[in-house]
Design an enzyme around this catalytic site. Structure first.
Site, short mmCIF file in Angstrom:
data_model
loop_
_atom_site.label_atom_id
_atom_site.label_comp_id
_atom_site.label_asym_id
_atom_site.label_seq_id
_atom_site.Cartn_x
_atom_site.Cartn_y
_atom_site.Cartn_z
N GLU A 1 32.96 42.03 39.91
CA GLU A 1 33.88 41.38 40.84
C GLU A 1 35.22 41.20 40.15
OE1 GLU A 1 32.86 37.71 42.78
OE2 GLU A 1 30.79 38.35 43.16
N ARG B 1 28.24 47.30 46.12
CA ARG B 1 27.47 46.16 45.61
C ARG B 1 27.31 45.14 46.73
NH1 ARG B 1 29.21 41.14 42.90
NH2 ARG B 1 27.40 40.27 41.85
N ASN C 1 32.05 39.22 36.20
CA ASN C 1 32.98 38.81 37.25
C ASN C 1 34.12 38.06 36.58
OD1 ASN C 1 31.12 39.85 39.00
ND2 ASN C 1 30.64 37.92 40.02
N GLU D 1 26.41 35.04 39.25
CA GLU D 1 27.11 33.83 38.81
C GLU D 1 26.25 32.57 38.81
OE1 GLU D 1 31.61 35.22 40.15
OE2 GLU D 1 30.73 33.42 41.03
N TYR E 1 38.17 36.40 37.18
CA TYR E 1 39.30 36.06 38.04
C TYR E 1 40.46 35.42 37.28
CZ TYR E 1 36.22 37.12 41.93
OH TYR E 1 35.39 37.78 42.80
N HIS F 1 22.67 35.86 45.79
CA HIS F 1 24.08 35.47 45.83
C HIS F 1 24.18 34.17 46.61
CE1 HIS F 1 28.33 37.27 45.34
NE2 HIS F 1 28.46 35.98 45.62
#
Length: 470
Positions: free
Chosen positions: A371, A74, A291, A162, A293, A117
């Site tokens: 991600e 990616r 994504n 994002e 985290y 991005h």
């Protein structure tokens, strides 16, 4: 713990974070090139050049992916490299990505291309950036250029990465480029980014009807510190709206959440929504990138006030604001959980919650974790090997959460580790390392870390060991 047949194992990067060569072959400035020049904006005064020098090391980096047994890569294309200053197509810029795609395919690695991005051409920011509706149409033109050149070989397309970061974190908090702290501009950017996604989706499908099109969102469970406290519940509602629902609902339901529209009315949000916009935004998608985290553990009680001037004098960073438009007062109490070098809580169960929520609330959309990873301080042994047991443990625990989501019925089809290699970590510069491959920034030598070797075994076997790695 086997994963479904055909499960995609990959790694991810972004153009500005790894490519370098910021003035090579016709590329012009992005908002990140400009932002890096602001005193205190980026740790150490770091810039995107040379980053990981990927522009000149494509062959070496693709071979690295081959050696690790990755199925997919990616990456993002750089708008100011392909259409400098948002003007005519720059053929050398397109040629770079064409060579990359060909090299990946020659080695049986599937390219997963992200169009945006965060590297908006500075020329467009000078005209208002994402707060300007016209930027959405310029993005569609850029998308047409990329799919026209690569659509015959690239099947998987992501419009935006994002949009929360490129709107609220960038235009309200000023933490990311362009560094503006204007809530009204931030909420306009939310809508215009989504409009850009919808316009680009149509542009991709017109030129590549068989393409699989998606968008990638960073989604987090929002947990009220005290579920019996109305202030904490309202804080969680507001943040869930700004982090998750303000993007998910228009994409999959064709409408913005009513409570968030009301929250943002003082900032003029609804005036940006024109007839047919939501129809464009909600064009059917083939997949959704997630994504993840950490969770957000929130309270409606503000933290005690500190003196921002003192903080700036202490760490040299420029003052920034809150990304939570209309909820700037919220705070994030500590739960005493382990934390990464980014000071983010380690909470793998949050990934399970996010995947299950999307599966239940927005059904029938295949999911990919696009991600997931962690920054830690790596230990370099005398023999040159790089030990990163914390990162390995982080990835493993989150893969177990992903596996649990699949067992719970979630249509999860792949996982991309963030990141393939150490790189320019946005406002943190080169101070934080997320890579499963170590990059010596003085020599640009790549060294797979212990986590990379472990991840390679998982990818090759399509399974996790029954017991947790030591």
């Amino acid at each position: 713990m086997s994963f479904p047949e055909g499960f995609v194992w990959g790694a991810a990067t972004a153009a500005f974070q790894i490519e370098g060569a910021t003035t090579a072959d016709g590329r012009t400035a992005s908002i990140w090139d400009t932002f890096c020049q602001i005193p205190g904006a980026v740790v150490g005064g770091d810039t995107g050049d040379p980053a990981a020098d990927h522009y000149y090391r494509v062959d070496e980096d693709v071979q690295l992916m081959v050696d690790l047994g990755l199925h997919a890569y990616r990456f993002s294309t750089a708008w100011p490299r392909i259409r400098p200053d948002a003007g005519p197509v720059n053929q050398p810029g397109l040629d770079f990505y064409s060579r990359l795609v060909d090299k990946l395919l020659e080695n049986n690695i599937t390219p997963w291309l992200t169009l945006y991005h965060w590297d908006l051409p500075q020329t467009l920011e000078d005209e208002g950036g994402w707060a300007n509706r016209d930027t959405a149409y310029r993005f569609a033109e850029y998308a047409e250029s990329v799919v026209g050149a690569l659509g015959d070989r690239v099947d998987n397309w992501t419009t935006l990465n994002e949009p929360w970061c490129s709107s609220l974190l960038s235009y309200a908090a000023g933490v990311h480029a362009p560094g503006r702290q204007e809530p009204e501009a931030a909420v306009a950017a939310v809508h215009h980014l989504l409009l850009a996604h919808g316009l680009a989706t149509s542009a991709i499908r017109e030129q590549a009807p068989n393409a699989k099109v998606g968008i990638t969102l960073n989604m987090y469970p929002i947990i009220p510190a005290d579920p019996d406290d109305p202030a904490d519940l309202d804080a969680a509602r507001r943040l869930d709206g700004l982090q998750n629902r303000i993007f998910l609902d228009p994409l999959f339901k064709g409408e913005y959440p009513a409570d968030i529209v009301e929250d943002l009315e003082p900032y003029g949000f609804s005036k940006h929504i024109r007839e047919n916009d939501l129809e464009i935004i909600s064009a059917p998608l083939d997949q959704l990138g997630v994504n993840y985290y950490a969770e957000h553990f929130v309270s409606g009680t503000p933290e005690p006030e500190s003196e921002p001037e003192e903080a700036v004098q202490t760490n040299g960073r420029r003052p920034t604001g809150s990304p939570w438009v209309g909820a700037e007062h919220v705070s994030f109490p500590s739960r005493g959980l382990p934390r990464t070098a980014m000071d983010w809580e380690v909470q793998p169960d949050g990934l399970f919650k996010v995947l299950l929520r999307v599966h239940q609330d927005y059904p029938s959309i295949p999911l990919y974790v696009t991600e997931n990873g962690a920054a830690y301080v790596d230990s370099i042994s005398d023999d040159g090997s790089i030990n990163d047991p914390e990162r390995l443990g982080y990835i493993e625990s989150h893969l177990r959460a992903a596996h649990a989501a699949i067992e719970a019925g979630v249509d999860l089809r792949g996982y991309f580790a963030w990141s393939l290699m150490d790189n320019f970590e946005w406002a943190e510069g080169y101070a934080k390392r997320f890579g499963i491959v170590h990059v010596d920034y003085e020599t640009q030598v790549r060294t797979p870390k212990m986590s990379a070797m472990w991840y390679s075994q998982v990818a090759r076997g399509n399974a996790l060991a029954a017991t947790v790695a030591p």
